[in-house]
Scaffold this motif. Sequence first.
Motif, PDB file in Angstrom:
ATOM      1  N   ALA A  86       0.844  -1.199   0.000  1.00  0.00           N
ATOM      2  CA  ALA A  86       0.000   0.000   0.000  1.00  0.00           C
ATOM      3  C   ALA A  86       0.875   1.243   0.000  1.00  0.00           C
ATOM      4  N   MET A  87       0.409   2.270  -0.702  1.00  0.00           N
ATOM      5  CA  MET A  87       1.089   3.567  -0.714  1.00  0.00           C
ATOM      6  C   MET A  87       0.312   4.478   0.226  1.00  0.00           C
ATOM      7  N   ILE A  88       0.906   4.831   1.372  1.00  0.00           N
ATOM      8  CA  ILE A  88       0.178   5.549   2.419  1.00  0.00           C
ATOM      9  C   ILE A  88       0.991   6.729   2.948  1.00  0.00           C
ATOM     10  N   THR A  89       0.379   7.502   3.837  1.00  0.00           N
ATOM     11  CA  THR A  89       1.022   8.686   4.420  1.00  0.00           C
ATOM     12  C   THR A  89       1.126   8.536   5.939  1.00  0.00           C
ATOM     13  N   ASP A  90       1.862   9.460   6.550  1.00  0.00           N
ATOM     14  CA  ASP A  90       1.942   9.519   8.011  1.00  0.00           C
ATOM     15  C   ASP A  90       0.716  10.237   8.574  1.00  0.00           C
ATOM     16  N   PRO A  91       0.303   9.919   9.789  1.00  0.00           N
ATOM     17  CA  PRO A  91       0.999   9.089  10.786  1.00  0.00           C
ATOM     18  C   PRO A  91       0.817   7.583  10.617  1.00  0.00           C
ATOM     19  N   LEU A  92       0.022   7.174   9.617  1.00  0.00           N
ATOM     20  CA  LEU A  92      -0.238   5.742   9.447  1.00  0.00           C
ATOM     21  C   LEU A  92       1.040   4.961   9.162  1.00  0.00           C
ATOM     22  N   ILE A  93       1.955   5.537   8.369  1.00  0.00           N
ATOM     23  CA  ILE A  93       3.208   4.829   8.055  1.00  0.00           C
ATOM     24  C   ILE A  93       3.918   4.423   9.342  1.00  0.00           C
ATOM     25  N   THR A  94       4.164   5.413  10.192  1.00  0.00           N
ATOM     26  CA  THR A  94       4.895   5.161  11.435  1.00  0.00           C
ATOM     27  C   THR A  94       4.138   4.202  12.343  1.00  0.00           C
ATOM     28  N   GLN A  95       2.832   4.357  12.404  1.00  0.00           N
ATOM     29  CA  GLN A  95       2.024   3.542  13.315  1.00  0.00           C
ATOM     30  C   GLN A  95       2.054   2.063  12.946  1.00  0.00           C
ATOM     31  N   ILE A  96       1.834   1.742  11.667  1.00  0.00           N
ATOM     32  CA  ILE A  96       1.745   0.316  11.327  1.00  0.00           C
ATOM     33  C   ILE A  96       3.124  -0.337  11.213  1.00  0.00           C
ATOM     34  N   ILE A  97       4.160   0.464  10.949  1.00  0.00           N
ATOM     35  CA  ILE A  97       5.507  -0.109  10.937  1.00  0.00           C
ATOM     36  C   ILE A  97       5.964  -0.381  12.366  1.00  0.00           C
ATOM     37  N   SER A  98       5.702   0.567  13.270  1.00  0.00           N
ATOM     38  CA  SER A  98       6.087   0.391  14.674  1.00  0.00           C
ATOM     39  C   SER A  98       5.347  -0.768  15.322  1.00  0.00           C
TER      40      SER A  98
END
Length: 390
Positions: A232-244
């Motif tokens: 998926a191509m997404i933006t923050d804060p979702l990027i940081t949240q799902i990677i963490s």
Amino acid sequence: MRRKSQSADISWRSVARANPTKRTATGVVMRSIASSLLALVVITSACAAPAARSTPETTRAAPTPSATPAPRVHVTVAMGTKGSLILLPWELAKALNYFEEANIDLELQYAANATQAAAALVAGTADLGGSSLDHSIRAQLQGKPTRMIVSFARLPGVALVARPDRKAQLSSLAALRGTTVGVPGIASGAHVLLTYLLRSQAGLDPDRDYRVQAFATAEFAGALERGDVAAAMITDPLITQIISSGKAALIVDLRREDETVKVLGGRYQFTGAVARADTLDKNPALVQRVVNVLVRTLRYIARAPASEIAAAMPADLVGSDRQLYVAALDASKQYLSPDGVIDRGSVETVVKVNGVFAESYPQQAPLRSGDRVDVDALFDMRFVRAALAN
């Protein structure tokens, strides 16, 4: 003549010697006159001194009347994903009461995605917008021009993520052949970037080689976990949240300038504040007031600790995990503009990327093959320059 002059001189001295009393009296009179003159000078000077002395009363400038407060105005802003950090300045400025201090009643109108928000701006149902520059290309070619007036994200600020167990496979993007990839909205800025990325780096075309599906922000984590999408191509804060949280792994990170330049060939002006061209012409004073607030906010973001910014944001935007939100804010500082300035080269990159999108999506792309885009008409820096000058 000379002899006569000498005689006269001798006669005067002789008279003085012959009449000592008269000489003394004369001296007294002369001294008396001199003393009187001296006293007169002193008295005159003393009398004149106060007029020349600097006093608070004589040097203080007359009070100037306070500037007339700007009239109260109601401004509506159409924008896509709520809480997306690539549009942070709108929400943060409102939370900090910067708009209130400028006597602006700001109303944020959230659309389902950025494409719908851009359409609302063009239709005139909103005064201003928050979206990516792609939509201004479309509006220009439709004869309903909009212009970006403040830069928010000077880099894409998006990332391609995948399920952790697929990260090794996706070391080559060609491995996405035959899969489904998620985006926030069809024809959104993230979708445009995904298309360019897979076309330029892996030679993949949508429909023929992979499918694209739009998801709401809250749905991405579940879609990845279930395997509904491979990436998926997404933006923050979702990027940081799902990677963490371990639910996703980074594949391509376009929040970083080095990776953006490597993949796209240059910096990329992504999101910002957008206005219709007729608004800029008819109401420049109001536009300037709004831009002043946004530039002030960007400067605050650049200097303030992420924890301080998070503390100012509404709880529903921060979410339940404040530490993750702070981490996302820290990451955003590398792609959010510190001053709102847009450079022409980054706009040219956007036009180039959209040209590739047009080849894959001729019906949905903002431009078609052969269309000529006026790069300089896509943005307007008059208001940012004025804000920075003050």
